[in-house]
Design a protein around this motif. Sequence first.
Motif, PDB file in Angstrom:
ATOM      1  N   TRP A 271       0.846  -1.183   0.000  1.00 29.25           N
ATOM      2  CA  TRP A 271       0.000   0.000   0.000  1.00 29.25           C
ATOM      3  C   TRP A 271       0.884   1.237   0.000  1.00 29.25           C
ATOM      4  CZ3 TRP A 271      -5.247  -0.686  -0.252  1.00 29.25           C
ATOM      5  CH2 TRP A 271      -5.716  -1.975   0.017  1.00 29.25           C
ATOM      6  N   LEU A 272       0.504   2.224  -0.790  1.00 31.16           N
ATOM      7  CA  LEU A 272       1.248   3.470  -0.783  1.00 31.16           C
ATOM      8  C   LEU A 272       1.080   4.164   0.565  1.00 31.16           C
ATOM      9  CD1 LEU A 272       0.624   5.047  -4.311  1.00 31.16           C
ATOM     10  CD2 LEU A 272       2.314   3.334  -3.615  1.00 31.16           C
ATOM     11  N   ALA A 273       2.186   4.621   1.134  1.00 32.72           N
ATOM     12  CA  ALA A 273       2.127   5.387   2.372  1.00 32.72           C
ATOM     13  C   ALA A 273       1.430   6.719   2.108  1.00 32.72           C
ATOM     14  CB  ALA A 273       3.539   5.618   2.906  1.00 32.72           C
ATOM     15  N   PRO A 274       0.882   7.362   3.144  1.00 35.38           N
ATOM     16  CA  PRO A 274       0.078   8.577   2.940  1.00 35.38           C
ATOM     17  C   PRO A 274       0.728   9.639   2.069  1.00 35.38           C
ATOM     18  CG  PRO A 274      -0.170   7.840   5.185  1.00 35.38           C
ATOM     19  CD  PRO A 274       0.873   6.954   4.565  1.00 35.38           C
ATOM     20  N   GLN A 275       1.983   9.972   2.325  1.00 36.69           N
ATOM     21  CA  GLN A 275       2.633  11.024   1.538  1.00 36.69           C
ATOM     22  C   GLN A 275       2.932  10.562   0.118  1.00 36.69           C
ATOM     23  OE1 GLN A 275       5.866  11.899   4.239  1.00 36.69           O
ATOM     24  NE2 GLN A 275       4.694  13.480   5.320  1.00 36.69           N
ATOM     25  N   GLU A 276       3.257   9.277  -0.025  1.00 34.01           N
ATOM     26  CA  GLU A 276       3.476   8.715  -1.356  1.00 34.01           C
ATOM     27  C   GLU A 276       2.178   8.721  -2.161  1.00 34.01           C
ATOM     28  OE1 GLU A 276       5.402   4.661  -3.372  1.00 34.01           O
ATOM     29  OE2 GLU A 276       4.802   4.684  -1.261  1.00 34.01           O
ATOM     30  N   LEU A 277       1.085   8.400  -1.492  1.00 30.62           N
ATOM     31  CA  LEU A 277      -0.227   8.420  -2.134  1.00 30.62           C
ATOM     32  C   LEU A 277      -0.566   9.822  -2.620  1.00 30.62           C
ATOM     33  CD1 LEU A 277      -3.065   7.201  -2.779  1.00 30.62           C
ATOM     34  CD2 LEU A 277      -3.687   7.784  -0.417  1.00 30.62           C
ATOM     35  N   ALA A 278      -0.362  10.802  -1.758  1.00 30.08           N
ATOM     36  CA  ALA A 278      -0.681  12.186  -2.126  1.00 30.08           C
ATOM     37  C   ALA A 278       0.120  12.626  -3.339  1.00 30.08           C
ATOM     38  CB  ALA A 278      -0.430  13.109  -0.936  1.00 30.08           C
ATOM     39  N   THR A 279       1.395  12.276  -3.365  1.00 28.52           N
ATOM     40  CA  THR A 279       2.254  12.655  -4.490  1.00 28.52           C
ATOM     41  C   THR A 279       1.820  11.943  -5.766  1.00 28.52           C
ATOM     42  OG1 THR A 279       4.133  13.031  -3.016  1.00 28.52           O
ATOM     43  CG2 THR A 279       4.630  12.664  -5.337  1.00 28.52           C
ATOM     44  N   ALA A 280       1.449  10.664  -5.646  1.00 31.09           N
ATOM     45  CA  ALA A 280       1.102   9.862  -6.815  1.00 31.09           C
ATOM     46  C   ALA A 280      -0.162  10.346  -7.515  1.00 31.09           C
ATOM     47  CB  ALA A 280       0.946   8.399  -6.409  1.00 31.09           C
ATOM     48  N   VAL A 281      -1.161  10.782  -6.756  1.00 34.55           N
ATOM     49  CA  VAL A 281      -2.446  11.121  -7.376  1.00 34.55           C
ATOM     50  C   VAL A 281      -2.707  12.625  -7.446  1.00 34.55           C
ATOM     51  CG1 VAL A 281      -3.420   8.931  -6.613  1.00 34.55           C
ATOM     52  CG2 VAL A 281      -3.822  10.979  -5.258  1.00 34.55           C
ATOM     53  N   GLU A 282      -1.793  13.432  -6.920  1.00 34.53           N
ATOM     54  CA  GLU A 282      -1.997  14.884  -6.925  1.00 34.53           C
ATOM     55  C   GLU A 282      -2.230  15.388  -8.352  1.00 34.53           C
ATOM     56  OE1 GLU A 282       0.110  18.971  -5.247  1.00 34.53           O
ATOM     57  OE2 GLU A 282       1.242  17.105  -5.344  1.00 34.53           O
ATOM     58  N   GLY A 283      -3.304  16.137  -8.518  1.00 30.24           N
ATOM     59  CA  GLY A 283      -3.632  16.675  -9.829  1.00 30.24           C
ATOM     60  C   GLY A 283      -4.307  15.682 -10.756  1.00 30.24           C
ATOM     61  N   ARG A 284      -4.426  14.453 -10.296  1.00 32.89           N
ATOM     62  CA  ARG A 284      -5.050  13.423 -11.125  1.00 32.89           C
ATOM     63  C   ARG A 284      -6.429  13.028 -10.619  1.00 32.89           C
ATOM     64  NH1 ARG A 284       0.331   9.523 -11.411  1.00 32.89           N
ATOM     65  NH2 ARG A 284       1.179  10.326 -13.392  1.00 32.89           N
ATOM     66  N   LEU A 285      -6.525  12.858  -9.296  1.00 40.77           N
ATOM     67  CA  LEU A 285      -7.787  12.465  -8.674  1.00 40.77           C
ATOM     68  C   LEU A 285      -8.016  13.291  -7.419  1.00 40.77           C
ATOM     69  CD1 LEU A 285      -7.543   8.544  -8.787  1.00 40.77           C
ATOM     70  CD2 LEU A 285      -9.002   9.988 -10.230  1.00 40.77           C
ATOM     71  N   PRO A 286      -9.271  13.563  -7.072  1.00 43.24           N
ATOM     72  CA  PRO A 286      -9.544  14.181  -5.769  1.00 43.24           C
ATOM     73  C   PRO A 286      -9.141  13.210  -4.657  1.00 43.24           C
ATOM     74  CG  PRO A 286     -11.496  14.202  -7.201  1.00 43.24           C
ATOM     75  CD  PRO A 286     -10.498  13.300  -7.841  1.00 43.24           C
ATOM     76  N   LEU A 287      -8.672  13.739  -3.552  1.00 40.12           N
ATOM     77  CA  LEU A 287      -8.286  12.934  -2.396  1.00 40.12           C
ATOM     78  C   LEU A 287      -9.171  13.274  -1.206  1.00 40.12           C
ATOM     79  CD1 LEU A 287      -4.374  12.967  -2.316  1.00 40.12           C
ATOM     80  CD2 LEU A 287      -5.797  10.922  -2.289  1.00 40.12           C
ATOM     81  N   VAL A 288      -9.365  12.303  -0.307  1.00 38.93           N
ATOM     82  CA  VAL A 288     -10.064  12.623   0.938  1.00 38.93           C
ATOM     83  C   VAL A 288      -9.218  13.636   1.713  1.00 38.93           C
ATOM     84  CG1 VAL A 288     -11.227  10.388   1.083  1.00 38.93           C
ATOM     85  CG2 VAL A 288      -8.986  10.671   2.145  1.00 38.93           C
ATOM     86  N   PRO A 289      -9.842  14.528   2.474  1.00 40.34           N
ATOM     87  CA  PRO A 289      -9.080  15.558   3.188  1.00 40.34           C
ATOM     88  C   PRO A 289      -8.173  14.970   4.275  1.00 40.34           C
ATOM     89  CG  PRO A 289     -11.409  16.143   3.041  1.00 40.34           C
ATOM     90  CD  PRO A 289     -11.303  14.723   2.614  1.00 40.34           C
ATOM     91  N   THR A 290      -6.966  15.504   4.367  1.00 42.75           N
ATOM     92  CA  THR A 290      -6.068  15.169   5.473  1.00 42.75           C
ATOM     93  C   THR A 290      -6.268  16.223   6.561  1.00 42.75           C
ATOM     94  OG1 THR A 290      -4.437  14.097   4.056  1.00 42.75           O
ATOM     95  CG2 THR A 290      -3.663  14.903   6.193  1.00 42.75           C
ATOM     96  N   LEU A 291      -6.590  15.766   7.767  1.00 40.92           N
ATOM     97  CA  LEU A 291      -6.880  16.672   8.872  1.00 40.92           C
ATOM     98  C   LEU A 291      -5.674  16.923   9.762  1.00 40.92           C
ATOM     99  CD1 LEU A 291     -10.328  15.139   9.924  1.00 40.92           C
ATOM    100  CD2 LEU A 291      -9.912  17.056   8.364  1.00 40.92           C
ATOM    101  N   PHE A 292      -4.752  15.965   9.767  1.00 41.89           N
ATOM    102  CA  PHE A 292      -3.595  16.096  10.663  1.00 41.89           C
ATOM    103  C   PHE A 292      -2.478  15.171  10.204  1.00 41.89           C
ATOM    104  CE2 PHE A 292      -1.268  14.328  14.339  1.00 41.89           C
ATOM    105  CZ  PHE A 292      -0.662  15.482  14.815  1.00 41.89           C
ATOM    106  N   THR A 293      -1.261  15.642  10.266  1.00 41.94           N
ATOM    107  CA  THR A 293      -0.073  14.816  10.053  1.00 41.94           C
ATOM    108  C   THR A 293       0.920  15.154  11.151  1.00 41.94           C
ATOM    109  OG1 THR A 293      -0.380  14.793   7.644  1.00 41.94           O
ATOM    110  CG2 THR A 293       1.796  14.206   8.470  1.00 41.94           C
ATOM    111  N   GLY A 294       1.362  14.129  11.888  1.00 48.61           N
ATOM    112  CA  GLY A 294       2.285  14.385  12.986  1.00 48.61           C
ATOM    113  C   GLY A 294       2.266  13.251  13.982  1.00 48.61           C
ATOM    114  N   PRO A 295       2.767  13.482  15.198  1.00 48.57           N
ATOM    115  CA  PRO A 295       2.842  12.423  16.203  1.00 48.57           C
ATOM    116  C   PRO A 295       1.457  11.987  16.677  1.00 48.57           C
ATOM    117  CG  PRO A 295       3.500  14.529  17.140  1.00 48.57           C
ATOM    118  CD  PRO A 295       3.360  14.743  15.674  1.00 48.57           C
ATOM    119  N   TYR A 296       1.284  10.680  16.805  1.00 52.72           N
ATOM    120  CA  TYR A 296      -0.004  10.135  17.225  1.00 52.72           C
ATOM    121  C   TYR A 296      -0.324  10.521  18.657  1.00 52.72           C
ATOM    122  CZ  TYR A 296      -3.568   6.767  18.593  1.00 52.72           C
ATOM    123  OH  TYR A 296      -4.724   6.179  19.066  1.00 52.72           O
ATOM    124  N   ASP A 297      -1.534  11.035  18.841  1.00 49.95           N
ATOM    125  CA  ASP A 297      -2.056  11.406  20.151  1.00 49.95           C
ATOM    126  C   ASP A 297      -3.499  10.924  20.167  1.00 49.95           C
ATOM    127  OD1 ASP A 297      -3.533  12.845  22.140  1.00 49.95           O
ATOM    128  OD2 ASP A 297      -1.917  14.295  22.276  1.00 49.95           O
TER     129      ASP A 297
END
Length: 358
Positions: A271-297
């Motif tokens: 599976w493509l990791a989140p940032q890899e996924l975003a890079t792969a489909v950017e400008g090609r397909l709409p993506l679900v919104p990312t609300l947070f990226t960082g340390p898990y809390d």
Amino acid sequence: MSTLRVTVEHLTIHDHPNADALELAQVGLYRAVVAKGAFRTGDVALYIPEQAVLPQELVAELGLTGKLAGSAANRVKAIRLRGELSQGIVCRPRALDGTDLARAAEEGTDFGAQLGIVKWVPPVPVSMSGEVEPAPELLPWIDIEHLKRYPEVFAEGEPVAVTEKVHGTACCLTYSASSGRVQVTSKGLGAQRLALVEDPGNLYWRAVRAHGVAEVAAELAAELGAARIGVFGEVYGDGVQDLGYGADSRRGEPAYAAFDVAVEVGGRVRWLAPQELATAVEGRLPLVPTLFTGPYDARRVMELADGRETVSGRAVHLREGVVVRPLGERYSPVVGGRAVAKVVSGAYLTRKGGTEYE
């Protein structure tokens, strides 16, 4: 949907802030309302999760006749009791008398079949159904477990991405590079290795054609040297589910947002990791919104699951919840598979007139 397991669990008991005769039994991060004094912290009891359908004999034994959801009043659904969210049923049914419950809890025994408890399967509207064909080469979607049931999936501080969970229906597309074949299916049909025969009236095929998903899959296969590509997205809008995000799939093309991509290279699927996924489909397909990226809390994730949606850009209604993934794809021994989990908001679970087509 998550898998349905009916297991014995260790309980932590909390006071109910608004009722002297009730308490809250905690299982993982779930809480279920129970009668005061029925259990103590450290006890073990059976936990029947949401989406479970109970036989009428068990419903009667538990004193829940006429109190559960569904046309037969036999389905477990989240409810609010005296202001507190109650998710699931904590009990000790007579059928388990004589069972070593502590051992069952340690071994993770699933009592669903023994008790006649099955998973609720939502109805499928005509627009989502259609003629099917065998498709053993499909890359199917996976069940995502609830973080409240499995809170150990992520370690505090682990780098994660939290995306909004969109209330639609999962569209699963598999592209085979050797043949150029495109197969489209739903989550439920894909689990049975069945694909939908192309039909211009079918919701999933309409979304795939409208957003060029097959073409994007072919491009990704070429760029990544993949034998197969699976593109997974949510099809949504009015006419799909009760939360439409201001999009109308009945008069226009269905709205679509990709949330995952699986890649097969050298016989191995990843599976493509989140940032890899975003890079792969950017400008090609709409993506679900990312609300947070960082340390898990954990607390922050629970807070993000509530509130208003960000899909429409206008916050037209409540948020369904969130999905959590590690920034580096990995295996989780806690769920026995890919490390990914969801949290569904209490407001979404207890809304009136909701639909859950799959």
